[in-house]
Design an enzyme around this catalytic site. Structure first.
Site, short mmCIF file in Angstrom:
data_model
loop_
_atom_site.label_atom_id
_atom_site.label_comp_id
_atom_site.label_asym_id
_atom_site.label_seq_id
_atom_site.Cartn_x
_atom_site.Cartn_y
_atom_site.Cartn_z
N ASP A 8 -2.04 -4.91 -8.55
CA ASP A 8 -0.83 -4.25 -8.25
C ASP A 8 0.15 -4.58 -9.36
OD1 ASP A 8 1.50 -2.80 -6.71
OD2 ASP A 8 1.88 -4.75 -6.14
N GLU A 67 -3.21 0.15 -9.52
CA GLU A 67 -2.47 1.25 -9.07
C GLU A 67 -1.72 2.07 -10.23
OE1 GLU A 67 1.89 1.57 -6.59
OE2 GLU A 67 0.81 -0.15 -6.02
N ASP A 139 2.82 -8.47 -2.72
CA ASP A 139 2.18 -8.01 -3.82
C ASP A 139 0.70 -8.41 -3.93
OD1 ASP A 139 4.40 -7.26 -5.47
OD2 ASP A 139 5.19 -9.03 -5.23
#
Length: 174
Positions: A8, A67, A139
């Protein structure tokens, strides 16, 4: 059996999550955050690059998922996020890892069942799906969600390929 590293990305905090997948079963191996310091973007990107390399050396993943960039309200933030992604992807390619990218909506859909899920819902589902004793930091949970999304997607593709082979074999026998 595969080991999936999910990322991420962020220009200040980059979450990571590592899982082992065997069929449709997934096991938690580790997660955390790469917290970068300094005001100079180039220095922060270097820290992300080195942090991802360190994680790759520690866990020896066979697959890498990250991502995708979403268009934020602030274009400058989106550009920094894209550069953070680039630093992580370059680290993965140095180890010849295949790179897969997923949108935030795809990730939430795969883990929570709703593409518009909130962060707290993602954290809750990650804790449940991986049988974690405590809720991971947001996160890190997001990075684990990226890894699970990749694992589920890969498993779905394998199942679809198996079904296609059965269909072709059935037609050949006729």
């Amino acid at each position: 059996m595969s080991i999936i590293l999910g990322i991420d990305p962020g220009s200040r905090i980059t979450g990571y999550g590592v899982i082992r997948g065997q069929g449709s079963r997934f096991e938690y191996l580790g997660s955390g955050c790469i917290r970068v310091s300094g005001d100079e973007l180039a220095g922060r990107l270097r820290q992300i690059f080195l942090g991802v390399r360190e994680i790759i050396e520690q866990f020896n993943p066979t697959e890498f998922a990250i991502e995708q960039v979403f268009m934020a309200k602030n274009p400058d933030s989106a550009l920094k996020l894209g550069q953070a992604r680039g630093a992580a992807i370059v680290a993965a390619t140095q180890y010849d890892l295949p790179v897969s990218e997923y949108s935030a909506r795809q990730i939430k859909q795969a883990v929570v069942g709703k593409g518009g899920a909130e962060k707290a819902q993602v954290q809750h589902m990650i804790t449940h799906l991986l049988s974690l004793p405590a809720t991971p930091q947001a996160d890190a949970a997001d990075a684990l969600a990226v890894a699970l999304c990749h694992g589920h997607t890969r498993q779905s593709l394998i199942s679809m390929a198996g079904q296609a082979r059965k269909t072709v074999r059935g037609r050949l026998r006729r």
